[in-house]
Design an enzyme around this catalytic site. Structure first.
Site, short mmCIF file in Angstrom:
data_model
loop_
_atom_site.label_atom_id
_atom_site.label_comp_id
_atom_site.label_asym_id
_atom_site.label_seq_id
_atom_site.Cartn_x
_atom_site.Cartn_y
_atom_site.Cartn_z
CG ASP A 32 61.49 61.98 44.31
OD1 ASP A 32 62.34 61.18 43.45
OD2 ASP A 32 60.43 62.13 43.98
CD GLU A 33 62.35 56.16 44.22
OE1 GLU A 33 61.70 55.11 44.29
OE2 GLU A 33 62.48 56.65 42.91
#
Length: 365
Positions: free
Chosen positions: A47-48
């Site tokens: 998620d990054e």
DNA sequence: TCTGGGGTCCTAGGACCC
DNA sequence: TCTGGGGTCCTAGGACCC
């Protein structure tokens, strides 16, 4: 809160399972949006990601505009709220995104970098965790500004030469790291928490078999092997020990890895005769190198010297064939379609495979 | 008080070689 | 035979990140 603690406090609690494939799908969807704005996307985790948009400004406008559009698109098309930090370096962007959370956008202009960083707590620096933060706090260093103005001998005494040099650079907004494509991984591992059990040989054997199966399978998937095998044994109270061995040749055969891991864990347990219970076992393989698949058509020299799974030894050949067949069947019919019995019924599978896959770092050939 | 699984990097001591 | 310097590799442990 640990699940066990929760159950203690609330015996009728209902646990709801995760939706791991869905997390993966959503993470991929967000990355796909980012790809529309620049080819330089470095995905850090599910998620990054870091984006270098320096080449995209003539198409999409200044970085702030790009960030706004990304957030809009992710919100409209995927329904997720995204936090973004915009800055001149990766570290600054990371800190800015931390400050932006949840659901925010923080832009740090080059002229404002120190004004932005100085009052923030040192714990926001990438690489400063609980221990380092506490060590700095005891020396009276709480903010990034204080860190930046501390004399280097003092910091070196506190944190070591390399660490203090790194931290000082980051505190002064010096960060040479570029946004890059994915790097190749340096190790591949797997672990299983056992929740306090007697260190009985069958338990150890079955668990290591399960873990070796995962690790060796992943290595073979990308035609890699590793020369160093490390095991970790954790005892109650989070005390843990590691044992490792470095071989002359890389391993990637499931049974070879299993045998080595068993020997290493045995030696760790022998060294700690007072520890009767264990809470976790782990296997990790490092010193990775490419292992080009042996071409079986070619005549192979017959050598059986001490190498663990030398591709030319009879055992090595047999194991290679077996592994290759198992890999092929699994690729077609799924992981659980075939395997060693002890592994298929081992208690390592208390964690869903999908979760393990979710947190795996992509392994490159 | 200590989830759970996947990683990276640094330190320090020791063996070994030149 | 002893002394000293330099470099590499291995092992074990620990901090940190997602």
């Amino acid at each position: 809160m640990p699940g066990r603690k929760a159950r203690e406090l609330c015996p009728t609690i209902q646990f709801v399972g995760g939706h791991f494939p869905e997390y993966q799908r959503l993470g991929d969807a967000v990355i796909a949006v980012l790809d529309d704005f620049t080819p330089l996307v470095e995905r850090v985790s599910i998620d990054e990601a870091f984006l270098d948009v320096s080449g995209s400004v003539h198409l999409f406008g200044p970085p702030r505009r790009i960030a706004v559009r990304i957030r809009e698109r992710v919100s409209n098309e995927i329904g997720l709220r995204l936090s973004i930090g915009v800055a001149r370096t990766k570290h600054l962007a990371k800190v800015a995104s931390q400050v932006a959370k949840p659901d925010g956008l923080v832009v740090v202009e080059p002229s404002d970098e120190q004004v932005f960083l100085d009052p923030l707590p040192v714990g926001l620096i990438w690489g400063v965790g609980r221990v380092t933060e506490e060590r700095l706090r005891q020396a009276g260093i709480v903010t990034i500004g204080q860190l930046a103005s501390t004399a280097s001998p003092i910091l070196e005494h506190l944190l070591g030469v390399v660490n203090s040099a790194k931290l000082v650079s980051l505190a002064a907004s010096i960060d040479p790291r570029r946004v890059g494509t994915a790097r190749r991984s340096k190790s591949v591992g797997a672990q299983a928490a056992l929740g306090r059990q007697l260190a009985a040989p069958p338990l150890v054997r079955d668990t290591l078999g399960f873990l070796a199966d995962r690790v060796a399978g992943r290595l073979r998937e990308c035609d890699q092997g590793g020369r160093t095998v490390t095991v970790r044994v954790r005892f109650p109270g989070l005390r843990s020990v590691t044992r490792s061995i470095t071989l002359g040749a890389p391993v990637s055969a499931t049974l070879s890895l299993t045998e080595l891991a068993n020997q290493l864990v045995d030696s760790a347990l022998t060294d700690h005769p007072d520890e009767r219970e264990i809470t976790l076992l782990a296997i990790s393989v490092s010193n990775l190198c490419n292992e080009t698949p042996v071409q079986l058509e070619l005549p192979l020299p017959l050598r059986t010297a001490g190498v663990v799974d030398s591709p030319s030894s009879a055992t090595g050949l047999a194991r290679r064939d077996t592994d290759r067949s198992v890999d092929a069947i699994r690729q077609k019919f799924g992981r659980t379609s075939v395997g060693y019995a002890a592994v298929l019924f081992s208690n390592g599978r208390r964690v869903p495979d999908e979760f393990r896959e979710l947190v795996e770092h992509p392994t490159r050939r």
